[in-house]
Design an enzyme around this catalytic site. Sequence first.
Site, PDB file in Angstrom:
ATOM      1  CG  HIS A  56      -1.943  -1.028   1.246  1.00  0.00           C
ATOM      2  ND1 HIS A  56      -2.994  -0.989   2.112  1.00  0.00           N
ATOM      3  CD2 HIS A  56      -2.114  -2.143   0.494  1.00  0.00           C
ATOM      4  CE1 HIS A  56      -3.778  -2.036   1.909  1.00  0.00           C
ATOM      5  NE2 HIS A  56      -3.251  -2.757   0.932  1.00  0.00           N
ATOM      6  CD  GLU A  58      -2.005   4.064   3.253  1.00  0.00           C
ATOM      7  OE1 GLU A  58      -1.695   3.437   2.223  1.00  0.00           O
ATOM      8  OE2 GLU A  58      -3.152   4.100   3.704  1.00  0.00           O
ATOM      9  CB  CYS A  86      -6.474  -0.631   5.342  1.00  0.00           C
ATOM     10  SG  CYS A  86      -4.747  -1.168   5.273  1.00  0.00           S
ATOM     11  CB  CYS A  89      -1.952   1.533   6.286  1.00  0.00           C
ATOM     12  SG  CYS A  89      -1.560   0.690   4.728  1.00  0.00           S
TER      13      CYS A  89
END
Length: 148
Positions: A56, A58, A86, A89
């Site tokens: 992701h 992040e 999410c 993260c």
Amino acid sequence: MQIDKNDDFFMRVALSEAQKAAEMGEIPVGAVLVLENKIIAKAHNQTQLLNDSTAHAEMLCITAACNNLGSKYLTNSTLYITLEPCIMCAGAIKWAQISNIIYGASDLKGGFTTFLKSGIYSEKIKINSNILQEECSEILKKFFKGKR
């Protein structure tokens, strides 16, 4: 957290990262980590490219920032993200000791606030949402509309 005049600027950098992800066929999410008003790292989703469900924006941004600074902690930094993080993260943000989180669009299906009503963060972490919300939401809507 008070909105800073630089929030729009840094979120636009994150949106630029999200656009890169969209052009690669990735879900268009971008992230930028800022320390003392300087960009330390930026990234976009790369789950398809890397064949890695943890890639992701992040996570990649945190890893790049830690490598850049030579530290596992990112205290006093701000992470700008085009989409609400999410749970995975959110945990990484906590463990990296990022001080401020600023995100654009809320994620009602997968965002951390949907699952963690009591919150994952201490009072030390400041959260601000809806910065350039319309632009952050639009890039996601456009991407998914093209997929359907």
